[in-house]
Design a protein around this motif. Structure first.
Motif, PDB file in Angstrom:
ATOM      1  N   GLU A  64       0.827  -1.201   0.000  1.00 42.35           N
ATOM      2  CA  GLU A  64       0.000   0.000   0.000  1.00 42.35           C
ATOM      3  C   GLU A  64       0.864   1.255   0.000  1.00 42.35           C
ATOM      4  OE1 GLU A  64      -3.166   0.176  -0.369  1.00 42.35           O
ATOM      5  OE2 GLU A  64      -3.458  -2.007  -0.356  1.00 42.35           O
ATOM      6  N   ALA A  65       1.967   1.235   0.758  1.00 46.20           N
ATOM      7  CA  ALA A  65       2.885   2.386   0.763  1.00 46.20           C
ATOM      8  C   ALA A  65       3.526   2.569  -0.603  1.00 46.20           C
ATOM      9  CB  ALA A  65       3.960   2.177   1.830  1.00 46.20           C
ATOM     10  N   LEU A  66       3.829   1.454  -1.273  1.00 47.42           N
ATOM     11  CA  LEU A  66       4.400   1.527  -2.636  1.00 47.42           C
ATOM     12  C   LEU A  66       3.407   2.173  -3.593  1.00 47.42           C
ATOM     13  CD1 LEU A  66       6.496   0.803  -4.826  1.00 47.42           C
ATOM     14  CD2 LEU A  66       5.369  -1.441  -4.996  1.00 47.42           C
ATOM     15  N   LYS A  67       2.129   1.776  -3.495  1.00 49.11           N
ATOM     16  CA  LYS A  67       1.110   2.361  -4.373  1.00 49.11           C
ATOM     17  C   LYS A  67       0.998   3.862  -4.140  1.00 49.11           C
ATOM     18  CE  LYS A  67      -1.904  -1.668  -4.986  1.00 49.11           C
ATOM     19  NZ  LYS A  67      -3.274  -2.232  -4.732  1.00 49.11           N
ATOM     20  N   GLN A  68       1.035   4.241  -2.881  1.00 46.32           N
ATOM     21  CA  GLN A  68       0.918   5.660  -2.561  1.00 46.32           C
ATOM     22  C   GLN A  68       2.098   6.446  -3.140  1.00 46.32           C
ATOM     23  OE1 GLN A  68       0.535   6.421   1.628  1.00 46.32           O
ATOM     24  NE2 GLN A  68       0.179   8.614   1.371  1.00 46.32           N
ATOM     25  N   TYR A  69       3.275   5.880  -3.064  1.00 42.25           N
ATOM     26  CA  TYR A  69       4.462   6.554  -3.624  1.00 42.25           C
ATOM     27  C   TYR A  69       4.374   6.630  -5.157  1.00 42.25           C
ATOM     28  CZ  TYR A  69       9.219   7.341  -5.204  1.00 42.25           C
ATOM     29  OH  TYR A  69      10.316   7.848  -5.854  1.00 42.25           O
ATOM     30  N   LEU A  70       3.991   5.540  -5.781  1.00 38.78           N
ATOM     31  CA  LEU A  70       3.937   5.493  -7.245  1.00 38.78           C
ATOM     32  C   LEU A  70       2.914   6.485  -7.801  1.00 38.78           C
ATOM     33  CD1 LEU A  70       4.179   1.641  -7.931  1.00 38.78           C
ATOM     34  CD2 LEU A  70       5.944   3.370  -8.326  1.00 38.78           C
ATOM     35  N   ASP A  71       1.812   6.697  -7.065  1.00 34.51           N
ATOM     36  CA  ASP A  71       0.787   7.639  -7.536  1.00 34.51           C
ATOM     37  C   ASP A  71       1.327   9.048  -7.688  1.00 34.51           C
ATOM     38  OD1 ASP A  71      -1.258   5.815  -7.830  1.00 34.51           O
ATOM     39  OD2 ASP A  71      -1.954   6.023  -5.746  1.00 34.51           O
ATOM     40  N   SER A  72       2.406   9.345  -6.992  1.00 37.10           N
ATOM     41  CA  SER A  72       2.980  10.697  -7.063  1.00 37.10           C
ATOM     42  C   SER A  72       3.980  10.852  -8.200  1.00 37.10           C
ATOM     43  CB  SER A  72       3.669  11.035  -5.731  1.00 37.10           C
ATOM     44  OG  SER A  72       4.808  10.174  -5.532  1.00 37.10           O
ATOM     45  N   GLN A  73       4.271   9.746  -8.909  1.00 37.51           N
ATOM     46  CA  GLN A  73       5.265   9.789  -9.982  1.00 37.51           C
ATOM     47  C   GLN A  73       4.582  10.056 -11.335  1.00 37.51           C
ATOM     48  OE1 GLN A  73       8.540   9.651  -9.049  1.00 37.51           O
ATOM     49  NE2 GLN A  73       7.532   9.583  -7.023  1.00 37.51           N
ATOM     50  N   PRO A  74       5.099  11.000 -12.119  1.00 36.13           N
ATOM     51  CA  PRO A  74       4.445  11.356 -13.394  1.00 36.13           C
ATOM     52  C   PRO A  74       4.461  10.232 -14.430  1.00 36.13           C
ATOM     53  CG  PRO A  74       6.603  12.411 -13.206  1.00 36.13           C
ATOM     54  CD  PRO A  74       6.308  11.808 -11.856  1.00 36.13           C
ATOM     55  N   TRP A  75       5.386   9.308 -14.294  1.00 37.09           N
ATOM     56  CA  TRP A  75       5.498   8.231 -15.271  1.00 37.09           C
ATOM     57  C   TRP A  75       4.648   7.014 -14.929  1.00 37.09           C
ATOM     58  CZ3 TRP A  75       7.027   4.158 -12.414  1.00 37.09           C
ATOM     59  CH2 TRP A  75       7.849   4.396 -11.304  1.00 37.09           C
ATOM     60  N   PHE A  76       4.020   7.011 -13.746  1.00 38.98           N
ATOM     61  CA  PHE A  76       3.297   5.822 -13.267  1.00 38.98           C
ATOM     62  C   PHE A  76       1.945   5.684 -13.949  1.00 38.98           C
ATOM     63  CE2 PHE A  76       0.279   4.012 -10.107  1.00 38.98           C
ATOM     64  CZ  PHE A  76       0.759   2.719 -10.142  1.00 38.98           C
ATOM     65  N   GLY A  77       1.638   4.445 -14.369  1.00 41.42           N
ATOM     66  CA  GLY A  77       0.357   4.171 -14.995  1.00 41.42           C
ATOM     67  C   GLY A  77      -0.550   3.349 -14.104  1.00 41.42           C
ATOM     68  N   SER A  78      -0.085   2.175 -13.698  1.00 38.97           N
ATOM     69  CA  SER A  78      -0.911   1.320 -12.825  1.00 38.97           C
ATOM     70  C   SER A  78      -0.019   0.264 -12.180  1.00 38.97           C
ATOM     71  CB  SER A  78      -2.033   0.643 -13.635  1.00 38.97           C
ATOM     72  OG  SER A  78      -1.483  -0.238 -14.605  1.00 38.97           O
ATOM     73  N   LEU A  79      -0.548  -0.352 -11.113  1.00 35.15           N
ATOM     74  CA  LEU A  79       0.148  -1.439 -10.417  1.00 35.15           C
ATOM     75  C   LEU A  79      -0.860  -2.547 -10.160  1.00 35.15           C
ATOM     76  CD1 LEU A  79       2.551  -2.698  -8.850  1.00 35.15           C
ATOM     77  CD2 LEU A  79       1.695  -1.484  -6.816  1.00 35.15           C
ATOM     78  N   ARG A  80      -0.497  -3.756 -10.603  1.00 31.70           N
ATOM     79  CA  ARG A  80      -1.331  -4.918 -10.339  1.00 31.70           C
ATOM     80  C   ARG A  80      -0.478  -5.954  -9.601  1.00 31.70           C
ATOM     81  NH1 ARG A  80      -4.492  -6.704 -15.684  1.00 31.70           N
ATOM     82  NH2 ARG A  80      -5.796  -7.733 -14.097  1.00 31.70           N
ATOM     83  N   VAL A  81      -1.014  -6.476  -8.510  1.00 37.88           N
ATOM     84  CA  VAL A  81      -0.301  -7.464  -7.697  1.00 37.88           C
ATOM     85  C   VAL A  81      -1.063  -8.781  -7.776  1.00 37.88           C
ATOM     86  CG1 VAL A  81       0.556  -8.051  -5.412  1.00 37.88           C
ATOM     87  CG2 VAL A  81       0.580  -5.663  -6.187  1.00 37.88           C
ATOM     88  N   TRP A  82      -0.334  -9.825  -8.133  1.00 38.77           N
ATOM     89  CA  TRP A  82      -0.942 -11.163  -8.255  1.00 38.77           C
ATOM     90  C   TRP A  82      -0.348 -12.079  -7.196  1.00 38.77           C
ATOM     91  CZ3 TRP A  82      -4.660 -11.504 -12.024  1.00 38.77           C
ATOM     92  CH2 TRP A  82      -4.635 -10.532 -13.039  1.00 38.77           C
ATOM     93  N   ARG A  83      -1.246 -12.753  -6.468  1.00 38.76           N
ATOM     94  CA  ARG A  83      -0.805 -13.721  -5.451  1.00 38.76           C
ATOM     95  C   ARG A  83      -1.412 -15.080  -5.786  1.00 38.76           C
ATOM     96  NH1 ARG A  83       1.526 -11.407  -0.929  1.00 38.76           N
ATOM     97  NH2 ARG A  83       1.197  -9.142  -0.666  1.00 38.76           N
ATOM     98  N   SER A  84      -0.598 -16.094  -5.711  1.00 39.68           N
ATOM     99  CA  SER A  84      -1.103 -17.436  -6.009  1.00 39.68           C
ATOM    100  C   SER A  84      -1.528 -18.141  -4.714  1.00 39.68           C
ATOM    101  CB  SER A  84      -0.012 -18.253  -6.700  1.00 39.68           C
ATOM    102  OG  SER A  84       1.147 -18.331  -5.905  1.00 39.68           O
TER     103      SER A  84
END
Length: 384
Positions: free
Chosen positions: A364-384
């Protein structure tokens, strides 16, 4: 992703084609020399300037045959390290040299006989052996035209086909000589000079057509628009292709070189994209036999509709370091998938429930940081 799909043309194929071309050209050269000497001598002895000009035309054919033999030997060599696409351009240059030679011969003969026609100088009437020589020329040149054209089409050589039509012009000019001689023998003496001018213009016209077609090829003129559109439709109809853009072609001898960008889904693998490209290549070659090389580029998006992705976006090594810092774990190889689309980076992370997988709070902290980056598009996390 780009790839080049060449057509396999081994050295034996090129060697056999050169041998066949040489054989038919030598036969034509012997015939040209024999007819040229016959017509020149008969034209002088039996007072026909038109037949003499026609003889010069035949001898120029023999000269062009020598050019064809030399050019075919060089142009039919197999591709090598310095010429990876082959040597067919030499054939194009040879065709242009043949064409310019014909233009020069035609212009000189036309000028000389035009002066004679305008001056209306008295000249003796042509005699009947001129008719015999013209008939022999018509029969011989028509035979060699059909034979040479058949061989040229079989080995896919524009130069051999052009040389065949060169022979056909000699047959046409002999027909003109035949008709004009008959008219001159009936008292219309000026017909001989007029026929000589017409024959010379025919020679020049054929030379111009050869030269112009060669020039267009040397400046990389593409194939006709209807054939280009047919190839575009074939690519679009191939399963997995979303769109086609930057479809370009150029000719090299008889061969077609083709560049095409294929738009596919950005979510498929590299190998699937390559397989789709090879399907397009196979279907295009079924449509046009003369395609020698197809350079295809696989695109995840249409660069014509969206601004191309810049090189200023973070690279994988930069993102690996960022994720290790924010998640507190090293992302194993193959667990991070990146999509560079519309100047944004879309990340996919794959975890298998291992004890070393990062805590949800860190994600969640990573998502929050990435949202502030101009180059960021999306983040998808897959767990098996």
């Amino acid at each position: 992703m780009s790839d080049i799909a060449p057509l396999n043309k081994d050295s034996d194929h090129h060697s056999q084609a050169a041998q066949v071309a040489t054989r038919v050209t030598v036969i034509g050269m012997v015939l040209d020399i024999a007819l040229g000497i016959l017509k020149c001598v008969a034209g002088i002895l039996f007072f026909s300037q038109a037949l003499f000009v026609d003889g010069i035309h035949s001898l120029s054919d023999a000269f062009s045959d020598l050019i064809v033999i030399a050019v075919m030997k060089a142009s039919r060599r197999a591709p090598d390290q310095e010429h990876p696409y082959g040597h067919q351009r030499i054939e194009t240059l040879g065709t242009m040299l043949l064409g310019t030679t014909l233009i020069a011969v035609g212009a000189a003969l036309a000028w000389d006989n035009l002066e004679r026609l305008i001056s209306q100088a008295d000249a003796p009437l042509p005699e009947w052996p001129v008719l015999v020589a013209a008939l022999l020329s018509i029969g011989g040149k028509e035979w060699i035209f059909r034979y040479t054209r058949r061989v040229g089409r079989a080995i896919r050589s524009d130069l051999i086909v052009a040389n065949a039509w060169h022979s056909r012009t000699d047959a046409f000019s002999s027909v003109i000589v035949l008709v004009s001689t008959a008219g001159a023998m009936l008292g219309f003496v000026w017909l001989d000079a007029l026929a000589a001018v017409i024959v010379a213009l025919i020679v020049g016209h054929v030379g111009w057509s050869f030269t112009w077609s060669s020039v267009k090829e040397l400046v990389d003129t593409g194939i006709p628009s209807e054939e280009l559109e047919r190839l575009r439709n074939i690519a679009r109809e191939t399963e997995g292709v979303r769109n086609v853009h930057e479809l370009r072609t150029r000719k090299m001898g008889q061969d077609i070189l083709l560049d095409v960008h294929l738009v596919v889904s950005p979510n498929i693998s590299v190998s699937e994209g390559h397989q789709i490209g090879m399907q397009v290549v196979d279907r295009m070659r079924e449509t046009l036999d003369d395609i020698a090389y197809i350079n295809f580029h696989i695109d995840p998006e249409n660069d014509d509709e969206f601004e191309p992705t810049t090189l200023g976006l973070p690279e994988r090594k930069d993102l690996d370091a960022l994720l290790e810092d924010k998640l507190g774990v090293t992302i194993p190889h193959g667990r991070l998938r990146l999509h560079y689309l519309r100047n944004k980076i879309h990340l996919e992370l794959f975890f298998d429930g291992h004890a070393l997988d990062p805590e949800q709070s860190r994600i969640e902290a990573l998502k929050q940081y990435l949202d502030s980056q101009p180059w960021f598009g999306s983040l998808r996390v897959w767990r098996s």
